[in-house]
Scaffold this motif. Structure first.
Motif, PDB file in Angstrom:
ATOM      1  N   VAL A   1      26.368  49.633  25.609  1.00 10.16           N
ATOM      2  CA  VAL A   1      25.998  50.860  24.886  1.00 10.16           C
ATOM      3  C   VAL A   1      27.173  51.836  24.875  1.00 10.16           C
ATOM      4  O   VAL A   1      27.744  52.138  25.926  1.00 10.16           O
ATOM      5  N   ILE A   2      27.497  52.314  23.685  1.00 10.49           N
ATOM      6  CA  ILE A   2      28.598  53.284  23.531  1.00 10.49           C
ATOM      7  C   ILE A   2      28.012  54.632  23.105  1.00 10.49           C
ATOM      8  O   ILE A   2      27.139  54.683  22.230  1.00 10.49           O
ATOM      9  N   ALA A   3      28.488  55.703  23.723  1.00 13.98           N
ATOM     10  CA  ALA A   3      28.082  57.052  23.306  1.00 13.98           C
ATOM     11  C   ALA A   3      29.212  57.646  22.477  1.00 13.98           C
ATOM     12  O   ALA A   3      30.379  57.601  22.892  1.00 13.98           O
ATOM     13  N   ALA A   4      28.868  58.179  21.309  1.00 15.57           N
ATOM     14  CA  ALA A   4      29.889  58.752  20.413  1.00 15.57           C
ATOM     15  C   ALA A   4      29.545  60.206  20.119  1.00 15.57           C
ATOM     16  O   ALA A   4      28.394  60.533  19.812  1.00 15.57           O
ATOM     17  N   ILE A   5      30.556  61.061  20.224  1.00 14.61           N
ATOM     18  CA  ILE A   5      30.356  62.502  19.948  1.00 14.61           C
ATOM     19  C   ILE A   5      31.439  62.901  18.962  1.00 14.61           C
ATOM     20  O   ILE A   5      32.634  62.630  19.200  1.00 14.61           O
ATOM     21  N   THR A   6      31.039  63.520  17.858  1.00 14.45           N
ATOM     22  CA  THR A   6      31.999  63.721  16.753  1.00 14.45           C
ATOM     23  C   THR A   6      32.079  65.186  16.293  1.00 14.45           C
ATOM     24  O   THR A   6      31.136  65.955  16.486  1.00 14.45           O
ATOM     25  N   PRO A   7      33.211  65.550  15.636  1.00 14.44           N
ATOM     26  CA  PRO A   7      33.425  66.931  15.206  1.00 14.44           C
ATOM     27  C   PRO A   7      32.973  67.158  13.753  1.00 14.44           C
ATOM     28  O   PRO A   7      32.546  66.229  13.076  1.00 14.44           O
ATOM     29  N   PHE A   8      33.172  68.406  13.305  1.00 15.24           N
ATOM     30  CA  PHE A   8      32.638  68.776  11.987  1.00 15.24           C
ATOM     31  C   PHE A   8      33.534  68.381  10.823  1.00 15.24           C
ATOM     32  O   PHE A   8      33.075  68.278   9.686  1.00 15.24           O
ATOM     33  N   ASN A   9      34.847  68.183  11.062  1.00 17.37           N
ATOM     34  CA  ASN A   9      35.786  68.269   9.930  1.00 17.37           C
ATOM     35  C   ASN A   9      35.866  67.053   9.017  1.00 17.37           C
ATOM     36  O   ASN A   9      36.141  67.196   7.832  1.00 17.37           O
TER      37      ASN A   9
ATOM     38  N   VAL B   1      25.040  53.820  29.619  1.00 17.30           N
ATOM     39  CA  VAL B   1      26.170  54.016  28.689  1.00 17.30           C
ATOM     40  C   VAL B   1      27.440  53.534  29.362  1.00 17.30           C
ATOM     41  O   VAL B   1      27.777  53.965  30.458  1.00 17.30           O
ATOM     42  N   LYS B   2      28.141  52.619  28.709  1.00 12.81           N
ATOM     43  CA  LYS B   2      29.326  52.016  29.334  1.00 12.81           C
ATOM     44  C   LYS B   2      30.632  52.618  28.841  1.00 12.81           C
ATOM     45  O   LYS B   2      31.675  52.453  29.469  1.00 12.81           O
ATOM     46  N   LYS B   3      30.588  53.234  27.681  1.00 16.79           N
ATOM     47  CA  LYS B   3      31.824  53.832  27.162  1.00 16.79           C
ATOM     48  C   LYS B   3      31.493  55.101  26.383  1.00 16.79           C
ATOM     49  O   LYS B   3      30.467  55.150  25.684  1.00 16.79           O
ATOM     50  N   VAL B   4      32.380  56.083  26.490  1.00 18.60           N
ATOM     51  CA  VAL B   4      32.192  57.336  25.747  1.00 18.60           C
ATOM     52  C   VAL B   4      33.382  57.501  24.824  1.00 18.60           C
ATOM     53  O   VAL B   4      34.544  57.396  25.256  1.00 18.60           O
ATOM     54  N   THR B   5      33.100  57.748  23.563  1.00 10.76           N
ATOM     55  CA  THR B   5      34.194  58.011  22.618  1.00 10.76           C
ATOM     56  C   THR B   5      33.957  59.366  21.970  1.00 10.76           C
ATOM     57  O   THR B   5      32.921  59.607  21.361  1.00 10.76           O
ATOM     58  N   PHE B   6      34.926  60.263  22.151  1.00 11.38           N
ATOM     59  CA  PHE B   6      34.765  61.658  21.716  1.00 11.38           C
ATOM     60  C   PHE B   6      35.905  62.053  20.789  1.00 11.38           C
ATOM     61  O   PHE B   6      37.074  61.780  21.073  1.00 11.38           O
ATOM     62  N   THR B   7      35.577  62.700  19.695  1.00  8.71           N
ATOM     63  CA  THR B   7      36.583  63.368  18.871  1.00  8.71           C
ATOM     64  C   THR B   7      36.177  64.825  18.766  1.00  8.71           C
ATOM     65  O   THR B   7      35.030  65.136  18.414  1.00  8.71           O
ATOM     66  N   GLY B   8      37.109  65.722  19.050  1.00  8.29           N
ATOM     67  CA  GLY B   8      36.798  67.151  18.979  1.00  8.29           C
ATOM     68  C   GLY B   8      37.839  67.949  19.732  1.00  8.29           C
ATOM     69  O   GLY B   8      38.973  67.485  19.933  1.00  8.29           O
ATOM     70  N   SER B   9      37.441  69.123  20.184  1.00  5.13           N
ATOM     71  CA  SER B   9      38.414  70.020  20.810  1.00  5.13           C
ATOM     72  C   SER B   9      38.737  69.580  22.236  1.00  5.13           C
ATOM     73  O   SER B   9      37.910  68.950  22.914  1.00  5.13           O
ATOM     74  N   GLY B  10      39.902  69.967  22.691  1.00  4.85           N
ATOM     75  CA  GLY B  10      40.323  69.634  24.050  1.00  4.85           C
ATOM     76  C   GLY B  10      39.414  70.271  25.089  1.00  4.85           C
ATOM     77  O   GLY B  10      39.095  69.652  26.108  1.00  4.85           O
TER      78      GLY B  10
END
Ligand SMILES: NC(=O)C1=CN([C@@H]2O[C@H](COP(=O)(O)OP(=O)(O)OC[C@H]3O[C@@H](n4cnc5c(N)ncnc54)[C@H](O)[C@@H]3O)[C@@H](O)[C@H]2O)C=CC1
Ligand SMILES: O=C(O)[C@H](O)CS(=O)(=O)O
Length: 477
Positions: free
Chosen positions: A147-155, A224-233
């Motif tokens: 299972v991968i958790a993904a968190i994404t930005p608005f742009n 959840v085995k992996k987290v992939t995030f795009t967004g602010s530092g």
């Protein structure tokens, strides 16, 4: 008007009694939709569904079937380009021509992933290279991680979601997505396409809501085995701490340097900077923010740049002739204006733009900046470029590297020897020669160093990070 809830285990869960968030068109503040937020039990259900589907379905699904689902989703998305592009322009505020470009790239991401599903090779290892390894066979398999958790930005709400969902599916994983609450609608339309293309229920789940509320239960869940995030530092590095020993990919911000030498093709360089500084109203993490121009061409460059920047047509994103739309919120535009004011108070000069009307920010060029000003040293994430001059190659390398970030850079020169020296000297995850930092193709390895992140995206590279390399050894006798 769109109204979406969370998509869990193949269905939209009840929207009754949920907290709601309105989604507004940043151009005119009209409400274009709303989402009903998930609670922590919903996050757990989404992860449980993804976990079951991974173990019972996706892990066993043959590569040709995963590939076919991705191919069909690509075809469906392509056939709905206009509908998706319109929604992107409404939720992000980007000009319709750029939104169509985002859809076209998203289609390609799906096609790269469809091909990638079929070419997820391990390698053969010559075991007899080691003393004692005679008569043995060694090879590796690429196995999904779960299972991968993904968190994404608005742009880039469609393409950046796909940079996580498509490689996850291609490599046999399942995924729970928490899209940006400012631009969550396109991810549900995308979900519907995957469903139509035959993706099993539970392979792709969406939980709607704010990051503050949902990200911790998502990231810390042991399934959840992996987290992939795009967004602010600011958010990304906190997530890294929350994730502890899990695999983590962080695609974060930057203040990309672009260097124009006196032997560069001036017209090409100027057009590139105009594109690279103002695409999506500067709200791109590889936006051309710091522009270093050789002193011999500085005045000519600046004069021509200002002329072109003043011609950029700012306005309604749905108008085909608009070249730049609004920023995402008035708060974001106000912050950018304050940074300009602060720079001016410290001696900077605004040569074009600098003002705003609500969310509409004028394309802005500033000079006489110093490396301590926020418009230079922090991520500006607005339609603002700072132009500085330099005399020596060594000096400009030091200036470009004088940054906490390191994502992409652009270098303009006709001298291949110099170009290759800069390739080695500039501290970024990627560098372009005679092209601006904002350029990204969706199959290149993409990701930063320093405070810009960890790991790489770009379909093949994301798939690498979403799999484990398992060694298999066979002893013959
Ligand atoms: N390197 C890359 O590939 C990219 C990086 N970015 C970066 O993203 C940023 C702009 O996007 P935003 O959506 O404003 O970023 P953001 O960091 O505010 O939000 C990104 C995601 O994190 C969630 N979030 C926000 N606050 C949170 C918190 N306190 N705890 C947990 N989760 C939280 C949001 O709900 C959203 O889903 C810029 O810094 C930009 O450089 C954007 C696109 C690509
Ligand atoms: O996909 C892209 O063009 C970029 O990743 C978007 S951003 O990173 O520049 O924001």
């Amino acid at each position: 008007m769109y109204h979406f809830g969370s998509m869990i285990d193949g269905r939209e869960i009840s929207k009754d009694g949920r907290e709601e968030i309105e989604v507004c068109n940043p151009y005119n503040n009209e409400i274009i939709g709303k989402i009903s937020c998930a609670n922590h039990d919903d996050v757990r259900s989404a992860i449980d569904s993804a976990y079951q589907t991974y173990n019972n379905v996706m892990k066993k699904m043959p590569a040709h079937q995963r590939s076919e689902i991705l191919r069909k989703t690509a075809d469906l998305l392509e056939s709905k380009t206009d509908e998706f592009a319109r929604l992107l322009s409404l939720e992000v505020g980007k000009p319709i021509t750029e939104s169509k470009g985002e859809v076209a790239r998203a289609v390609q991401v799906l096609r790269f992933a469809s091909e990638g599903a079929k070419t997820l090779y391990g390698e053969q290892i010559p075991l007899d290279s080691a003393i004692g390894g005679e008569n043995q066979i060694g090879f590796t398999k690429k196995v999904p991680i779960g299972v991968i958790a993904a968190i994404t930005p608005f742009n880039f709400p469609l393409n950046l979601v796909l940079h996580k969902v498509a490689p996850a599916i291609a490599s046999g994983n399942t995924i729970v997505l928490k899209p940006a609450e400012k631009t969550p609608l396109s991810s549900v339309l995308l979900y519907q396409l995957f469903e139509e293309a035959g993706l099993p229920k539970g392979a792709f789940n969406i939980v709607m809501g704010t990051g503050q509320d949902l990200v911790e239960p998502l990231v810390t869940n042991p399934k959840v085995k992996k987290v992939t995030f795009t967004g602010s530092g600011a958010v990304g590095w906190k997530i890294k701490e929350m994730a502890k020993r899990k695999k983590v990919t962080l695609e974060l911000g930057a203040n990309a340097p672009n260097i124009i030498f006196d032997d560069s093709h001036l017209e090409v360089a100027i057009n590139s900077i105009v594109q690279g500084g103002f695409t999506n109203a500067g709200q791109a993490c590889v936006s051309a923010q710091r522009i270093y121009v050789h002193e011999k061409i500085y005045n000519e460059f600046l004069e021509k740049l200002i002329e072109k920047v003043k011609l950029i047509k700012v306005g309604d994103p749905l108008d085909e002739t608009t070249q730049m739309g609004p920023m995402i919120t008035e708060e974001a535009a106000n912050r950018a204006q304050l940074w300009i004011k602060e720079a001016v108070d410290q001696g900077a000069v605004v040569l074009a733009g600098g003002n705003r009307q609500g969310t509409l920010f004028e394309p802005t060029v500033i000079s006489d900046v110093t490396s301590e000003m926020k418009v230079v040293c922090a991520e500006v994430f607005a339609p603002i470029v700072s132009v500085m001059q330099f005399a020596e190659e060594k000096e400009v390398i030091e200036k470009a590297n004088d940054s906490d970030f390191g994502l992409h850079a652009g270098v303009f020169t006709k001298d291949i020897n110099r170009a290759m020296r800069l390739v080695d000297a500039i501290e970024t995850g990627g560098i372009w020669i005679n092209e601006v930092s904002v350029r990204r193709y969706d199959h290149i390895p993409y990701g930063g160093i320093k405070r810009s992140g960890i790991g790489k995206e770009g379909v093949k590279y994301a798939m690498e990070d979403m799999t484990e390399t398992k060694f298999v050894g066979i002893k013959m006798y």
